[in-house]
Design a protein around this motif. Structure first.
Motif, PDB file in Angstrom:
ATOM      1  N   PRO A  91     -24.969  62.716  -0.636  1.00 32.91           N
ATOM      2  CA  PRO A  91     -25.598  61.813  -0.049  1.00 32.91           C
ATOM      3  C   PRO A  91     -27.105  61.686  -0.986  1.00 32.91           C
ATOM      4  CG  PRO A  91     -26.096  63.922   1.263  1.00 32.91           C
ATOM      5  CD  PRO A  91     -24.835  63.984   0.087  1.00 32.91           C
ATOM      6  N   ILE A  92     -27.376  60.191  -0.885  1.00 34.71           N
ATOM      7  CA  ILE A  92     -28.377  60.016  -1.993  1.00 34.71           C
ATOM      8  C   ILE A  92     -29.273  58.918  -1.086  1.00 34.71           C
ATOM      9  CG2 ILE A  92     -27.206  58.149  -3.089  1.00 34.71           C
ATOM     10  CD1 ILE A  92     -29.024  58.764  -5.457  1.00 34.71           C
ATOM     11  N   ILE A  93     -30.740  59.054  -1.057  1.00 32.42           N
ATOM     12  CA  ILE A  93     -31.721  58.217  -0.849  1.00 32.42           C
ATOM     13  C   ILE A  93     -32.446  57.754  -2.069  1.00 32.42           C
ATOM     14  CG2 ILE A  93     -33.760  57.938   0.542  1.00 32.42           C
ATOM     15  CD1 ILE A  93     -32.733  60.376   2.409  1.00 32.42           C
ATOM     16  N   ILE A  94     -32.668  56.615  -2.214  1.00 31.02           N
ATOM     17  CA  ILE A  94     -33.509  55.580  -3.252  1.00 31.02           C
ATOM     18  C   ILE A  94     -34.905  55.383  -2.776  1.00 31.02           C
ATOM     19  CG2 ILE A  94     -33.724  53.805  -4.922  1.00 31.02           C
ATOM     20  CD1 ILE A  94     -31.429  55.880  -5.443  1.00 31.02           C
ATOM     21  N   LEU A  95     -35.852  55.996  -3.698  1.00 31.27           N
ATOM     22  CA  LEU A  95     -37.241  55.821  -3.555  1.00 31.27           C
ATOM     23  C   LEU A  95     -37.664  54.655  -4.390  1.00 31.27           C
ATOM     24  CD1 LEU A  95     -38.825  59.272  -3.173  1.00 31.27           C
ATOM     25  CD2 LEU A  95     -37.940  57.923  -1.250  1.00 31.27           C
ATOM     26  N   LYS A 109     -25.093  49.047  -1.455  1.00 33.39           N
ATOM     27  CA  LYS A 109     -23.891  48.607  -1.897  1.00 33.39           C
ATOM     28  C   LYS A 109     -23.394  49.807  -2.929  1.00 33.39           C
ATOM     29  CE  LYS A 109     -23.645  43.651  -1.324  1.00 33.39           C
ATOM     30  NZ  LYS A 109     -23.483  42.583  -1.788  1.00 33.39           N
ATOM     31  N   SER A 110     -24.388  50.547  -3.747  1.00 30.38           N
ATOM     32  CA  SER A 110     -24.016  51.423  -4.715  1.00 30.38           C
ATOM     33  C   SER A 110     -23.666  52.922  -4.007  1.00 30.38           C
ATOM     34  CB  SER A 110     -25.078  51.403  -5.786  1.00 30.38           C
ATOM     35  OG  SER A 110     -25.108  50.045  -6.451  1.00 30.38           O
ATOM     36  N   GLY A 111     -23.606  52.731  -2.816  1.00 29.43           N
ATOM     37  CA  GLY A 111     -23.266  53.988  -2.139  1.00 29.43           C
ATOM     38  C   GLY A 111     -24.556  54.956  -1.606  1.00 29.43           C
ATOM     39  N   ALA A 112     -26.044  54.461  -1.845  1.00 32.53           N
ATOM     40  CA  ALA A 112     -26.927  55.000  -1.070  1.00 32.53           C
ATOM     41  C   ALA A 112     -26.749  54.996   0.322  1.00 32.53           C
ATOM     42  CB  ALA A 112     -28.271  54.430  -1.757  1.00 32.53           C
ATOM     43  N   LEU A 113     -27.451  56.142   1.043  1.00 31.33           N
ATOM     44  CA  LEU A 113     -27.370  56.039   2.465  1.00 31.33           C
ATOM     45  C   LEU A 113     -28.705  55.307   2.820  1.00 31.33           C
ATOM     46  CD1 LEU A 113     -25.706  59.418   3.105  1.00 31.33           C
ATOM     47  CD2 LEU A 113     -24.810  57.349   3.754  1.00 31.33           C
ATOM     48  N   ASP A 114     -29.757  55.412   1.971  1.00 33.13           N
ATOM     49  CA  ASP A 114     -30.882  54.693   2.616  1.00 33.13           C
ATOM     50  C   ASP A 114     -31.793  54.432   1.296  1.00 33.13           C
ATOM     51  OD1 ASP A 114     -32.980  53.889   4.339  1.00 33.13           O
ATOM     52  OD2 ASP A 114     -32.840  55.597   5.626  1.00 33.13           O
ATOM     53  N   TYR A 115     -33.019  53.586   1.658  1.00 30.79           N
ATOM     54  CA  TYR A 115     -33.693  52.855   0.480  1.00 30.79           C
ATOM     55  C   TYR A 115     -35.078  53.050   1.233  1.00 30.79           C
ATOM     56  CZ  TYR A 115     -35.926  49.209  -2.168  1.00 30.79           C
ATOM     57  OH  TYR A 115     -36.842  48.316  -2.817  1.00 30.79           O
ATOM     58  N   VAL A 116     -35.948  53.647   0.482  1.00 34.27           N
ATOM     59  CA  VAL A 116     -37.238  53.956   0.871  1.00 34.27           C
ATOM     60  C   VAL A 116     -38.494  53.457   0.010  1.00 34.27           C
ATOM     61  CG1 VAL A 116     -38.929  55.615   1.835  1.00 34.27           C
ATOM     62  CG2 VAL A 116     -36.486  55.832   2.396  1.00 34.27           C
ATOM     63  N   VAL A 117     -39.364  52.607   0.501  1.00 33.73           N
ATOM     64  CA  VAL A 117     -40.520  52.243  -0.287  1.00 33.73           C
ATOM     65  C   VAL A 117     -41.523  53.154   0.076  1.00 33.73           C
ATOM     66  CG1 VAL A 117     -42.266  50.484  -0.450  1.00 33.73           C
ATOM     67  CG2 VAL A 117     -39.838  49.809   0.309  1.00 33.73           C
ATOM     68  N   LYS A 118     -41.949  53.609  -1.399  1.00 38.56           N
ATOM     69  CA  LYS A 118     -42.920  54.801  -1.255  1.00 38.56           C
ATOM     70  C   LYS A 118     -44.331  54.524  -0.813  1.00 38.56           C
ATOM     71  CE  LYS A 118     -42.268  56.245  -5.768  1.00 38.56           C
ATOM     72  NZ  LYS A 118     -42.111  57.264  -6.778  1.00 38.56           N
ATOM     73  N   SER A 119     -44.711  55.043   0.134  1.00 42.44           N
ATOM     74  CA  SER A 119     -46.103  54.986   0.572  1.00 42.44           C
ATOM     75  C   SER A 119     -46.422  56.298   1.347  1.00 42.44           C
ATOM     76  CB  SER A 119     -46.156  53.712   1.825  1.00 42.44           C
ATOM     77  OG  SER A 119     -45.329  54.333   2.849  1.00 42.44           O
ATOM     78  N   ILE A 134     -28.353  62.959   6.570  1.00 44.38           N
ATOM     79  CA  ILE A 134     -27.393  63.916   6.593  1.00 44.38           C
ATOM     80  C   ILE A 134     -26.405  63.920   7.522  1.00 44.38           C
ATOM     81  CG2 ILE A 134     -27.597  66.605   6.855  1.00 44.38           C
ATOM     82  CD1 ILE A 134     -29.745  66.814   5.305  1.00 44.38           C
ATOM     83  N   ARG A 135     -26.848  63.284   8.779  1.00 43.68           N
ATOM     84  CA  ARG A 135     -26.140  62.958  10.007  1.00 43.68           C
ATOM     85  C   ARG A 135     -24.962  61.878   9.556  1.00 43.68           C
ATOM     86  NH1 ARG A 135     -30.852  63.401  12.853  1.00 43.68           N
ATOM     87  NH2 ARG A 135     -30.883  61.183  13.135  1.00 43.68           N
ATOM     88  N   GLN A 136     -25.368  60.906   8.819  1.00 43.29           N
ATOM     89  CA  GLN A 136     -24.246  59.999   8.428  1.00 43.29           C
ATOM     90  C   GLN A 136     -23.420  60.633   7.412  1.00 43.29           C
ATOM     91  OE1 GLN A 136     -27.523  56.847   7.105  1.00 43.29           O
ATOM     92  NE2 GLN A 136     -25.671  55.632   7.462  1.00 43.29           N
ATOM     93  N   TRP A 137     -24.100  61.451   6.460  1.00 37.41           N
ATOM     94  CA  TRP A 137     -23.029  61.897   5.575  1.00 37.41           C
ATOM     95  C   TRP A 137     -22.052  62.938   6.095  1.00 37.41           C
ATOM     96  CZ3 TRP A 137     -21.536  61.602   0.707  1.00 37.41           C
ATOM     97  CH2 TRP A 137     -20.500  62.595   0.267  1.00 37.41           C
ATOM     98  N   ASN A 138     -22.569  63.700   7.065  1.00 32.27           N
ATOM     99  CA  ASN A 138     -21.432  64.631   7.845  1.00 32.27           C
ATOM    100  C   ASN A 138     -20.611  63.782   8.718  1.00 32.27           C
ATOM    101  OD1 ASN A 138     -22.746  66.939   7.013  1.00 32.27           O
ATOM    102  ND2 ASN A 138     -24.115  67.194   8.845  1.00 32.27           N
ATOM    103  N   LEU A 139     -21.003  62.549   9.132  1.00 33.03           N
ATOM    104  CA  LEU A 139     -19.886  61.584   9.748  1.00 33.03           C
ATOM    105  C   LEU A 139     -18.923  61.049   9.057  1.00 33.03           C
ATOM    106  CD1 LEU A 139     -22.154  59.756  12.582  1.00 33.03           C
ATOM    107  CD2 LEU A 139     -20.277  61.472  13.164  1.00 33.03           C
ATOM    108  N   ILE A 140     -19.365  60.890   7.647  1.00 35.03           N
ATOM    109  CA  ILE A 140     -18.595  60.448   6.925  1.00 35.03           C
ATOM    110  C   ILE A 140     -17.416  61.363   6.240  1.00 35.03           C
ATOM    111  CG2 ILE A 140     -18.290  59.456   4.239  1.00 35.03           C
ATOM    112  CD1 ILE A 140     -20.947  58.171   4.985  1.00 35.03           C
ATOM    113  N   MET A 141     -17.766  62.560   5.903  1.00 26.98           N
ATOM    114  CA  MET A 141     -17.165  63.600   5.732  1.00 26.98           C
ATOM    115  C   MET A 141     -16.088  63.879   6.908  1.00 26.98           C
ATOM    116  SD  MET A 141     -17.749  64.308   2.578  1.00 26.98           S
ATOM    117  CE  MET A 141     -17.737  62.686   2.383  1.00 26.98           C
ATOM    118  N   GLU A 142     -16.571  63.966   8.214  1.00 26.43           N
ATOM    119  CA  GLU A 142     -15.597  64.143   9.356  1.00 26.43           C
ATOM    120  C   GLU A 142     -14.480  63.169   9.181  1.00 26.43           C
ATOM    121  OE1 GLU A 142     -18.046  64.658  12.660  1.00 26.43           O
ATOM    122  OE2 GLU A 142     -19.114  66.519  11.825  1.00 26.43           O
TER     123      GLU A 142
END
Length: 255
Positions: A91-95, A109-119, A134-142
């Motif tokens: 799982p990856i989150i982009i900042l 679209k590149s497989g990131a689970l979330d995108y966060v603007v740094k503040s 992590i919950r999303q990732w666990n669901l995907i793996m299940e």
């Protein structure tokens, strides 16, 4: 059945890929305060992140939180042109320092689970965002595990189907040959020795002929009941189609 290892381990490691030491320190402190159960690792560039991931590839996958702009590339390079989170392998989150709708869409679209603007506010929310990812990732793996189980089950059904077809085909041929032999033998006896056989013998021959015909019909009926018991290839195709549809849905999986 082929061995399929169930995914049941929770992610316990966070890898921060951030060249801004101040931001990295804020993230580390926030995680220590709000998610102390997660171990924290920090690298400052793509190269070091790749080396870290390679060195730890035998361990459970980490949650990667990566800045987009880095000295030697951008954070999405870690996804290696994936089209879904499971293709990324972790799982990856982009900042990013600046909000961009195009970058947000590209990240997802590149497989990131979330995108966060740094503040300051968003950085302090990272443990909560991470827990969600992590919950999303666990669901995907299940889901992936369930699909693999179903694929293995279908493969086993397909193999059993082939074996059963071979068995039924051989058994049917054996019965047909045996019935034909009895029928032909009875005809030969009747044609060659009809004038030498008494009425009782002829009656017995007729009974044998009638019995072979009844047996032939009974075997046909038996096949009508036995053959539908196993799964036809058309039914297997239905399951395969369902799996394909599930694969397409993973891209839009959001909690």
């Amino acid at each position: 059945m082929k061995e399929c290892i169930k995914y049941h381990n929770e992610i316990k490691t966070v890898l921060i890929v951030e060249d801004n030491e101040a931001h990295a320190e804020i993230i580390r402190r926030v995680f220590e305060e709000k998610s102390p159960e997660l171990s924290f690792n920090h690298v400052a560039c793509i190269n070091d992140a790749i080396k870290w991931l390679e060195f730890n590839k035998e361990n459970h996958p980490p949650l990667v939180i990566s800045d987009y702009n880095l000295p030697d590339g951008n954070g999405l390079e870690l996804t290696k042109d994936a089209a879904s989170p499971e293709e990324v392998g972790f799982p990856i989150i982009i900042l990013t320092g600046e909000g961009s709708e195009k970058l947000a869409v590209r990240s997802l679209k590149s497989g990131a689970l979330d995108y966060v603007v740094k503040s300051n506010e968003e950085l302090h929310q990272l443990p909560k965002i991470a827990a969600h990812a992590i919950r999303q990732w666990n669901l995907i793996m299940e889901r992936k595990y369930a699909e693999n189980e179903l694929k293995d089950f279908i493969d086993d059904l397909d193999e059993a189907n082939d074996h059963l077809e071979d068995f039924l085909g051989g058994m049917s041929q054996d019965f047909d040959d045996s019935i034909s032999s009895v029928r032909n033998f009875g005809k030969i006896l009747q044609e060659k020795y009809a004038d030498k056989l008494d009425e009782a013998a002829l009656t017995d021959l007729k009974r044998v002929a009638d019995a072979t015909e009844r047996t032939d019909k009974l075997l046909d009926k038996l096949s009508e009941y036995v053959v539908p018991i196993y799964f036809y290839s058309s039914l297997i195709s239905v399951y395969s189609t369902k799996i394909s549809l599930l694969n397409r849905k993973v891209l839009s999986l959001k909690i």
